[in-house]
Structures are given as C-alpha cells and as structure tokens.
Design an enzyme around this catalytic site. Structure first.
Site, PDB file in Angstrom:
ATOM      1  N   CYS A  24       1.002  -1.011   0.031  1.00  0.00           N
ATOM      2  CA  CYS A  24      -0.058   0.049   0.176  1.00  0.00           C
ATOM      3  C   CYS A  24       0.955   1.181   0.220  1.00  0.00           C
ATOM      4  O   CYS A  24       1.734   1.407   0.777  1.00  0.00           O
ATOM      5  CB  CYS A  24      -1.009  -0.119   1.269  1.00  0.00           C
ATOM      6  N   CYS A  70       0.497   3.554   3.032  1.00  0.00           N
ATOM      7  CA  CYS A  70       1.109   2.848   4.099  1.00  0.00           C
ATOM      8  C   CYS A  70       2.660   3.166   4.177  1.00  0.00           C
ATOM      9  O   CYS A  70       3.277   3.424   5.313  1.00  0.00           O
ATOM     10  CB  CYS A  70       0.633   1.369   4.426  1.00  0.00           C
ATOM     11  N   CYS A 118     -11.715 -10.480  20.201  1.00  0.00           N
ATOM     12  CA  CYS A 118     -12.687 -10.575  18.952  1.00  0.00           C
ATOM     13  C   CYS A 118     -13.915  -9.725  19.303  1.00  0.00           C
ATOM     14  O   CYS A 118     -14.561 -10.429  20.537  1.00  0.00           O
ATOM     15  CB  CYS A 118     -12.688 -11.784  18.524  1.00  0.00           C
ATOM     16  N   CYS A 140     -16.623 -12.350  19.448  1.00  0.00           N
ATOM     17  CA  CYS A 140     -16.435 -13.422  20.336  1.00  0.00           C
ATOM     18  C   CYS A 140     -17.193 -12.969  21.853  1.00  0.00           C
ATOM     19  O   CYS A 140     -17.714 -13.491  22.761  1.00  0.00           O
ATOM     20  CB  CYS A 140     -15.188 -13.738  20.540  1.00  0.00           C
TER      21      CYS A 140
END
Length: 440
Positions: free
Chosen positions: A55, A58, A190, A193
C-alpha cells in the site's frame, strides 16, 4: 516476451516486499499470536496501525508512525499489524482499507477509529488526548475487561458450564468422549466473541440441564492454543465446531443467540439417543402405558406367523425399527401385534380380518386414529407419518371412544409357526369287515 518479463518483474517486486517495520523500530509488530497478550490484556493505551506492505499510503505513513512511536515510548504503546498477511485479525476489527488506525483505550473491546492527520505530530497529539481520556475514565472508576468469562456481565448461566479446552486436554476431553461437544474457538480481542460469550455461557447451563450432560459446550482460546486452531483450520473468530465421537467435526452454521445454540444442541442430543423400543402388545398394560405416555402410538398389525414365517415377520419388524429410528425425535411409542391376537383392537381401528400388514397411529388424548393407506414400506410409512406430523391426513374416532380390551398373549419366540397337531383317531375297536355291509 518483454510483456511477460514486465509482469514477472512486478510479481517479484510484490513478493519481495516484507513488513514496513523492523525490530530496531519502536513500533511493536503485532499478529494473532501476540495481539491478545500485548494489546487486549495490557493496561496501556495502544495505537495500532493495520497496513498492507504493498500500500502506497502505508509506505508514506511508515516514517511518521516510527517517529510517533519513538516520541511516545514509555507513555503510549504504538503497534502495527500486517493485515495483508494476518487478514483474520484485520477482519475482526472491520478493516476495509489501508492504512487503518485504531486506538485501544479504556474499553479494549471497542477501539476507536483514529481520524487525525498522518504526521508524527498529529499522531502524538491524538495519543496524548486519548491518554487524558483514559486517565479520566480511571478516576471515574471505569475499566475495560479482557478475559473470556469477564467479557460481559450480562446473561444467565454458569461460567463453569463452559469447559475450558486446551492443547493438552482437548483429545482426552472431547475426542475420546462419548458425549457430543459444541466447541467455540475464540480470540479475546474479537468483538463478535465478546457478544457471543454471555449467550454461550447461558446456553451451556441450559444444555447441561436438558441433556443431562450428554451435550457439552466448550471454548478454546485460539490465540493461546494455536495447535488446535491450526489442526481444525480456524481462520476467523468465533468459529463453532461440533464434535461427535468417530466422526469428522462439523461446522455450526446456526444463529448465535442462546435459543439458537440450545435448539441445535437439542437436535444433536436427539440424534445421539437410541430409537424407541419396538414392543409387542402382550397385555393391556403395554398398550395403555405406551399410548398414554406418548403423543402418538404407532401400531402395526402383522400377518399371522404361518403366512410369513420368521423371515417375513422380521422384515416387517425391521421396517418398523428403521422408521422408529428415523422419527426418534418425536415423542411416539411403537407397538405391534399379530393378526387375530387382538381382535377388539383391530375392530376399534377398522382393520379387522384382512389387509395385513396394517398400521394405525393413535392419539390417546383425543381418541383419534389414522390408518396407513399406502404400502407397508419405508417410503409408504414415511409419507404417512410425515403427513401426520404436519397435521394433515384423515382421522377417525377410536371405536367405542376408548382404548379396547386387550388379551394377554405369549410373546413371539422368534421362530417359524407350526401347524396345530390334530388328535389321532383310535381305530382299534372298529371292525373294518363291517364297513361294507348295509345296515338293516
């Protein structure tokens, strides 16, 4: 050829690109193996960049990100995730473009998107502002959680009912078990989660009670027990798999609410229970108990043993056992009798005297019954029972409005039938010489 070499050169250029940061930088390289330990379980404020090595933006950000990391060293943690290589980690945080920067502050489970400039100074300013907010939250008594089981305070159920599974105990606890297991592979960082955790906990308690422990719910921290995650091809979180002894694991595709999980667990429990017993009607108690204890009692009247022999009868019984197994999730009882053994029962069901084998389904609560009109085969019986299970099919009232009188009979011995022996006639006192003479 020249075009080919150009494509090859581009390909080699892409393949040669590695991460944008090295061990000599103050930027911490993060990945699925260390993210939970370094970021989620940390008390520090973190700024995390999700990037891709190819990228352009980036690459432009990298030197400024390094400057900010050095300026903030010992004050705020600065990390970077190669989301091209670790796309599951980027996916958990909704990364759709590069670079994406997130601030993990007081609530590590809900990081904030960084919206500031891309210079080292702008990044440092944003970090210090976030740090002041974190300190203010702590003064106010607010704190974030990180552990499984501390992910949310809501939901009923007992955390202990979710079995913690590890690389060391998984085979012994799950694979060698005769019970059915539903196993969640999760990552503590997560968000999905975190949402599932209270539902999973509540479901575990309910399932344990309803199945008497025959279906169990477990959880694997896949960031710690990476051997298990690798063995079962875990690519995203949470992933739920179903384990039955001797079978390949199956992916759980259902909803993530307590009721969805419990419903699937009960299906698994029903799949794992033996089929109902197929009983011969030997006396009144057998019929009464079966028909009154179950929603329906399925009764077959089989031909006399002299008409079929043992092999023929066994073939009919095998069809019934197969269908009892197919419909074992239903609360139905299964019975059979020999033609002529229970004439009152046959009469009350309109079977009497012909058309064997025959089958009827009785609802003793309503004193209604339905007759099999198709063939006495797996296909014919399946069609008959399927119609009944969805409330279709013709029904009638049991003759007399009550269960009929039942004779007590001896159980079938499993053998072929034997013709009854007639009594021998004693001819010793008959004068055969007189048989041809006319009597006066």
């Amino acid at each position: 050829m020249r075009a080919f070499l150009g494509v090859l050169a581009c390909s080699l250029t892409v393949l040669s690109v590695h991460g944008l940061y090295s061990a000599s930088d103050d930027v911490v390289e993060l990945n699925p193996s260390n993210f939970n330990r370094e970021v989620i379980q940390s008390d520090s404020l973190w700024l995390v960049e999700f990037y891709a090595p190819w990228c352009g933006h980036c690459k432009s950000l990298a030197p400024e990100w390094k400057k900010a990391a050095t300026a903030l060293k010992g004050i705020v943690k600065v990390g970077a995730v190669d989301a091209d290589q670790h796309n599951s980690l980027g996916g958990q945080y909704g990364v759709r473009g590069f670079p994406t920067i997130k601030i993990f502050g007081a609530n590590k489970q809900k990081p904030e998107d960084y919206q500031g400039g891309r210079s080292g100074q702008a990044i440092v300013d944003a970090a210090l502002n976030a740090l002041r907010s974190l300190v203010k939250d702590r003064l106010g008594g607010k704190a974030g959680g990180s552990d499984y089981g501390k992910q949310s305070g809501g939901g009923a159920g007992n955390k202990k009912d979710v079995v913690e599974l590890t690389d060391d105990n998984f085979d012994r606890t799950v694979l060698d078990s005769d019970d059915v297991w539903m196993v969640e592979f999760f990552a503590p960082w997560c968000g999905h989660c975190k949402n599932l955790e209270p539902e999973w906990k509540a479901a575990a308690t309910e399932v344990k009670e309803q199945t008497k422990g025959k279906v169990k719910l477990g959880a694997v921290d896949a960031t710690v027990h990476q051997g298990l995650a690798s063995r079962y091809g875990i690519r995203g979180f949470p992933t739920i798999k179903i384990f039955r002894k001797g079978e390949e694991p199956e992916d759980f595709q259902g909803g993530r609410t307590r009721s969805d999980i419990v419903a699937r667990a009960m299906d698994l429990y029903s799949d794992n229970i033996p089929p109902p017993e197929l009983q011969e009607i030997l006396n009144e108690d057998v019929l009464k108990k079966t028909c009154e204890d179950y929603q329906l009692c399925i009764i077959s009247v089989l031909p006399h043993i002299l008409d079929t022999g043992a092999s023929g009868r066994n073939s009919y019984l095998e069809v019934m056992r197969t269908m009892a197994d197919k419909y074992k999730k239903k609360t139905w009882g299964w019975l059979w009798t020999e033609a002529g053994a229970q004439m009152d029962l046959e009469s009350s069901l309109g079977i009497g005297g012909f058309g064997y084998p025959a089958m009827a389904a009785i609802n003793a609560r309503k004193m209604k019954f339905a007759l099999l009109r198709g063939s006495f085969s797996e296909t014919g019986i399946h069609e008959f029972l399927r119609e009944l299970s969805v409330g279709r099919g013709s029904t009638a009232t049991v003759g007399g409005g009550a269960l009929p009188k039942i004779n007590t009979v001896e159980p079938w011995d499993g053998k072929d039938g034997v013709l009854p022996m007639e009594d021998d006639i004693d001819l010793s006192d008959v004068d055969l010489d007189d048989l041809g003479k006319d009597e006066l």
